[in-house]
Write an enzyme that holds these catalytic residues in place. Structure first.
Site, PDB file in Angstrom:
ATOM      1  N   GLU A  75      45.828  47.056  35.035  1.00  0.00           N
ATOM      2  CA  GLU A  75      45.067  46.995  36.182  1.00  0.00           C
ATOM      3  C   GLU A  75      44.648  48.133  37.152  1.00  0.00           C
ATOM      4  O   GLU A  75      45.026  47.987  38.164  1.00  0.00           O
ATOM      5  CB  GLU A  75      45.638  45.840  36.779  1.00  0.00           C
ATOM      6  CG  GLU A  75      46.908  45.921  37.315  1.00  0.00           C
ATOM      7  CD  GLU A  75      47.493  44.704  37.975  1.00  0.00           C
ATOM      8  OE1 GLU A  75      46.793  44.251  39.032  1.00  0.00           O
ATOM      9  OE2 GLU A  75      48.404  43.921  37.608  1.00  0.00           O
ATOM     10  N   HIS A 110      52.502  45.576  35.365  1.00  0.00           N
ATOM     11  CA  HIS A 110      53.830  44.803  35.528  1.00  0.00           C
ATOM     12  C   HIS A 110      53.827  43.779  34.281  1.00  0.00           C
ATOM     13  O   HIS A 110      52.870  43.532  33.781  1.00  0.00           O
ATOM     14  CB  HIS A 110      53.736  43.856  37.128  1.00  0.00           C
ATOM     15  CG  HIS A 110      52.377  42.982  37.265  1.00  0.00           C
ATOM     16  ND1 HIS A 110      52.357  41.760  36.357  1.00  0.00           N
ATOM     17  CD2 HIS A 110      51.260  43.186  37.627  1.00  0.00           C
ATOM     18  CE1 HIS A 110      51.428  41.262  36.750  1.00  0.00           C
ATOM     19  NE2 HIS A 110      50.614  42.023  37.850  1.00  0.00           N
ATOM     20  N   GLU A 138      41.426  43.959  35.030  1.00  0.00           N
ATOM     21  CA  GLU A 138      43.012  43.704  34.815  1.00  0.00           C
ATOM     22  C   GLU A 138      42.894  42.801  33.632  1.00  0.00           C
ATOM     23  O   GLU A 138      42.134  41.758  33.558  1.00  0.00           O
ATOM     24  CB  GLU A 138      43.627  42.936  35.992  1.00  0.00           C
ATOM     25  CG  GLU A 138      44.986  42.523  35.608  1.00  0.00           C
ATOM     26  CD  GLU A 138      45.492  41.841  36.767  1.00  0.00           C
ATOM     27  OE1 GLU A 138      44.948  41.477  37.857  1.00  0.00           O
ATOM     28  OE2 GLU A 138      46.938  41.945  36.660  1.00  0.00           O
ATOM     29  N   TYR A 197      39.787  51.715  45.477  1.00  0.00           N
ATOM     30  CA  TYR A 197      39.469  51.220  46.658  1.00  0.00           C
ATOM     31  C   TYR A 197      38.933  52.083  47.691  1.00  0.00           C
ATOM     32  O   TYR A 197      39.817  52.806  48.293  1.00  0.00           O
ATOM     33  CB  TYR A 197      40.618  50.141  47.143  1.00  0.00           C
ATOM     34  CG  TYR A 197      41.187  49.652  45.970  1.00  0.00           C
ATOM     35  CD1 TYR A 197      40.737  48.178  45.544  1.00  0.00           C
ATOM     36  CD2 TYR A 197      42.222  50.024  45.300  1.00  0.00           C
ATOM     37  CE1 TYR A 197      41.520  47.635  44.629  1.00  0.00           C
ATOM     38  CE2 TYR A 197      42.763  49.350  44.033  1.00  0.00           C
ATOM     39  CZ  TYR A 197      42.399  48.114  43.649  1.00  0.00           C
ATOM     40  OH  TYR A 197      42.809  47.439  42.644  1.00  0.00           O
ATOM     41  N   ARG A 249      38.618  46.493  40.528  1.00  0.00           N
ATOM     42  CA  ARG A 249      39.968  46.462  40.008  1.00  0.00           C
ATOM     43  C   ARG A 249      39.621  45.820  38.654  1.00  0.00           C
ATOM     44  O   ARG A 249      38.764  44.815  38.394  1.00  0.00           O
ATOM     45  CB  ARG A 249      41.082  45.957  40.584  1.00  0.00           C
ATOM     46  CG  ARG A 249      42.338  45.742  39.881  1.00  0.00           C
ATOM     47  CD  ARG A 249      43.439  45.373  40.584  1.00  0.00           C
ATOM     48  NE  ARG A 249      43.495  43.786  41.185  1.00  0.00           N
ATOM     49  CZ  ARG A 249      43.168  43.627  42.472  1.00  0.00           C
ATOM     50  NH1 ARG A 249      43.176  44.773  43.473  1.00  0.00           N
ATOM     51  NH2 ARG A 249      43.328  42.732  43.083  1.00  0.00           N
ATOM     52  N   HIS A 298      54.766  38.418  38.522  1.00  0.00           N
ATOM     53  CA  HIS A 298      55.171  39.724  38.519  1.00  0.00           C
ATOM     54  C   HIS A 298      56.733  39.366  38.095  1.00  0.00           C
ATOM     55  O   HIS A 298      57.812  38.823  38.570  1.00  0.00           O
ATOM     56  CB  HIS A 298      55.370  40.108  39.881  1.00  0.00           C
ATOM     57  CG  HIS A 298      54.043  40.711  40.416  1.00  0.00           C
ATOM     58  ND1 HIS A 298      53.917  40.879  41.868  1.00  0.00           N
ATOM     59  CD2 HIS A 298      52.829  40.779  39.806  1.00  0.00           C
ATOM     60  CE1 HIS A 298      52.544  41.179  41.921  1.00  0.00           C
ATOM     61  NE2 HIS A 298      52.150  41.029  40.882  1.00  0.00           N
ATOM     62  N   HIS A 334      45.433  42.309  48.398  1.00  0.00           N
ATOM     63  CA  HIS A 334      45.837  40.655  48.644  1.00  0.00           C
ATOM     64  C   HIS A 334      44.851  40.043  49.398  1.00  0.00           C
ATOM     65  O   HIS A 334      45.599  39.101  49.998  1.00  0.00           O
ATOM     66  CB  HIS A 334      47.332  40.508  48.463  1.00  0.00           C
ATOM     67  CG  HIS A 334      47.843  41.439  47.205  1.00  0.00           C
ATOM     68  ND1 HIS A 334      49.258  41.468  47.445  1.00  0.00           N
ATOM     69  CD2 HIS A 334      47.780  41.365  45.953  1.00  0.00           C
ATOM     70  CE1 HIS A 334      49.811  42.124  46.260  1.00  0.00           C
ATOM     71  NE2 HIS A 334      48.565  41.831  45.429  1.00  0.00           N
ATOM     72  N   ASP A 337      40.408  38.224  41.209  1.00  0.00           N
ATOM     73  CA  ASP A 337      41.538  38.505  40.722  1.00  0.00           C
ATOM     74  C   ASP A 337      42.245  37.136  40.702  1.00  0.00           C
ATOM     75  O   ASP A 337      42.669  36.494  41.881  1.00  0.00           O
ATOM     76  CB  ASP A 337      42.663  39.317  41.584  1.00  0.00           C
ATOM     77  CG  ASP A 337      43.917  39.735  40.830  1.00  0.00           C
ATOM     78  OD1 ASP A 337      44.172  38.727  39.965  1.00  0.00           O
ATOM     79  OD2 ASP A 337      44.602  40.431  41.410  1.00  0.00           O
ATOM     80  N   ASP A 360      46.829  36.414  34.511  1.00  0.00           N
ATOM     81  CA  ASP A 360      46.557  37.473  35.706  1.00  0.00           C
ATOM     82  C   ASP A 360      45.390  38.281  35.188  1.00  0.00           C
ATOM     83  O   ASP A 360      45.475  39.200  34.603  1.00  0.00           O
ATOM     84  CB  ASP A 360      47.734  38.314  35.972  1.00  0.00           C
ATOM     85  CG  ASP A 360      47.544  39.154  37.307  1.00  0.00           C
ATOM     86  OD1 ASP A 360      46.333  38.902  38.087  1.00  0.00           O
ATOM     87  OD2 ASP A 360      48.677  39.828  37.484  1.00  0.00           O
ATOM     88  N   HIS A 417      48.340  51.491  43.860  1.00  0.00           N
ATOM     89  CA  HIS A 417      49.292  50.319  43.095  1.00  0.00           C
ATOM     90  C   HIS A 417      49.372  50.917  41.908  1.00  0.00           C
ATOM     91  O   HIS A 417      48.814  51.877  41.333  1.00  0.00           O
ATOM     92  CB  HIS A 417      48.615  49.028  42.996  1.00  0.00           C
ATOM     93  CG  HIS A 417      47.398  48.864  42.381  1.00  0.00           C
ATOM     94  ND1 HIS A 417      47.260  48.772  41.345  1.00  0.00           N
ATOM     95  CD2 HIS A 417      46.192  48.727  43.028  1.00  0.00           C
ATOM     96  CE1 HIS A 417      45.942  48.551  40.867  1.00  0.00           C
ATOM     97  NE2 HIS A 417      45.201  48.462  41.987  1.00  0.00           N
ATOM     98  N   ASP A 446      55.260  16.561  57.754  1.00  0.00           N
ATOM     99  CA  ASP A 446      55.922  15.938  56.766  1.00  0.00           C
ATOM    100  C   ASP A 446      55.391  15.907  55.281  1.00  0.00           C
ATOM    101  O   ASP A 446      55.826  15.242  54.421  1.00  0.00           O
ATOM    102  CB  ASP A 446      56.343  14.533  57.107  1.00  0.00           C
ATOM    103  CG  ASP A 446      55.117  13.599  57.347  1.00  0.00           C
ATOM    104  OD1 ASP A 446      54.397  14.264  57.364  1.00  0.00           O
ATOM    105  OD2 ASP A 446      55.314  12.300  57.506  1.00  0.00           O
TER     106      ASP A 446
END
Ligand code: GLY
Ligand code: MN
Ligand code: MN
Length: 455
Positions: A400, A370, A423, A404, A421, A377, A259, A276, A287, A366, A55
């Site tokens: 970004e 964006h 960004e 990898y 990366r 996004h 991710h 990130d 971001d 990728h 709950d």
């Protein structure tokens, strides 16, 4: 009429210097939306509350469109915008006041409070929705509603449509067309007003502070979640509602998972750490990604990969200005990354061939950018009639690129488990672009200077 500057100035809370949007901004947005709508009734429902376990609920986060048009953050609310109605162009349904519920669950505006605060033309208890909604729909042709976001609310709208289908047969009037308001709203949301730009700047500053704090405190032996805690501490203490998305704190092999959010591994000497993380402040997201060595010194191979990504990012950022196609930013980053991987011998052949055959995707899988805004996004079309969209002042986008390299048997072991990366968030200005996140170091010498300096 107050100038934009004085509105922005007024919107700062004096004691904390935190920007907020005054109600007049939401009113201006509704005016524009109503004008673009012209006919029909637009219906926006609040995001559902979601159960986390048993709950207890996840922290509530309002639907972005409803928030954009009202600033209302309560669950169980609905906004109608009705350009054809003679008086009730802006209608709110909210939870009724209830002393016991408010003691347990928190304060509510109630219809009267909402009317006063939001200056709605009419307000009702949400319990009256099924009774009152048909009165607003019975004489119009079009309903603007975004199906597919909340299936329970969708069903209520479908019930209305079914009802009006039979009424229209009898009376010859009533709604029979459903249009997604996103077509209108995404265009509005894509271009950030000066007030929104101020919030984006603040959100970026919070995120920058978090990243810098993490860099200053990182050292081998810490856990990824400690870095997460350092960063999110800065977010929350600066007034952010929450991280804009689950923070990605990936060390070593984890940096190669786009991710990765478990954030539970111990940082080892000689590993790279990919962070990130961005904040959501007053519904505006930042971001940022930075990648750096846990011990403050890049190894030769880490440096080689890092330098490729950095030059790809810097060259892509140079492209960002009004009139440039969104896709061209990616093309510059991609070309630079492929050239760099060719130089290192990690790719072989001709650059154009490699890109055509998508061979680069085993290292860079990728896109480079964006839109960024109320959603990480953010909404907004990337193509207009199949042509890549031209950048315009007021748009905000990320840049970004990344490389990898997992435990790929085709790649020498010395490059394994390197993920990089970088960004930043860019606001398009009349002249070029403002890098909202430029406070966070990314040059190798600057990173090597800052890492661990507060241990
Ligand atoms: N953090 C999500 C992204 O960079 O798109
Ligand atoms: Mn991003
Ligand atoms: Mn990101």
């Amino acid at each position: 009429m107050l100038s934009t500057e004085s509105l922005v100035a007024q919107s700062f809370l004096k004691n904390q210097n935190r920007p907020i949007l005054p109600q007049s901004i939401y009113a201006k947005r509704r005016q524009e939306f109503l004008a673009r709508l012209g006919k029909g009734v637009a219906i926006f429902a609040s995001a559902p509350s979601l159960i986390r376990s048993n709950d207890t609920e996840y922290r509530y986060r309002q639907n972005s469109d409803l928030y954009y048009l009202t600033g209302l953050t309560e669950p169980e609310s609905v906004c109608l915008l009705a350009p054809e109605h003679p008086e009730h162009k802006f209608v709110l349904f909210v939870r009724p006041r209830n002393q016991e519920k408010e003691t347990w669950e928190g304060r509510r505006f109630g219809p009267e409070g909402a009317q006063a605060y939001f200056n709605a033309d009419a307000t009702y208890s949400i319990e009256k929705l099924d009774e009152e909604l048909p009165k607003y729909l019975e004489k119009i042709d079009l309903i603007y509603y975004s199906l597919g976001q909340d299936s329970r609310f969708d069903q209520r709208i479908i019930n209305q449509i079914k009802y009006f289908r039979s009424m229209r047969r009898r009376n010859g009037i009533g709604p029979y067309v459903v249009i997604d308001p996103i077509e209108i709203l995404q265009e509005m949301r894509l271009i950030k007003s000066p007030e929104e730009q101020e919030l984006m700047r603040y959100s970026a500053n919070i995120a920058a502070k978090g990243h810098i704090a993490a860099m200053e405190q990182v050292k081998p032996g810490m856990y990824e979640f400690e870095i997460e805690a350092i960063i999110e501490n800065e977010f929350r203490r600066s007034g952010a509602l929450a991280p804009a998305y689950n923070s990605i704190i990936g060390s070593g092999a984890n940096a190669t998972i786009l991710h990765y959010v478990e954030n539970n591994k111990q940082l080892q000497d000689n590993e790279l750490l990919l962070v990130d993380a961005g904040a959501e402040y007053e519904y505006y997201c930042s971001d940022i990604t930075r990648t750096y060595p846990v011990n403050g010194r890049f190894t030769k191979e880490q440096r080689e990969i890092y330098e490729i990504v950095l030059s790809a990012q810097l060259l892509a950022i140079e492209q960002v200005k009004p009139g440039v196609a969104f896709d061209d930013v990616h093309k510059v980053a991609l070309n630079t990354i492929v050239d760099g991987l060719l130089d290192l011998g990690l790719l072989e052949g001709d650059r154009e061939e490699i890109i055509k055959e998508k061979k680069h995707e085993k290292f860079f899988m990728h896109r480079t950018s964006h839109w960024l805004g109320t959603d990480t996004h953010d909404v907004g079309k990337y193509k207009i009639q199949e042509e890549s969209r031209k950048l315009e002042p007021g748009m905000v986008l990320t840049v970004e690129p990344g490389i990898y390299i997992g435990e790929n048997p085709d790649v020498p072991i010395k490059y394994h488990n390197i993920g990089v990366r970088i960004e930043d968030d860019l606001l398009i200005t009349n002249q070029g672009a403002e890098i909202l996140t430029s406070a966070v170091p990314k040059q190798i010498k600057d990173l090597e200077n800052i890492i661990g300096r507060r241990i």
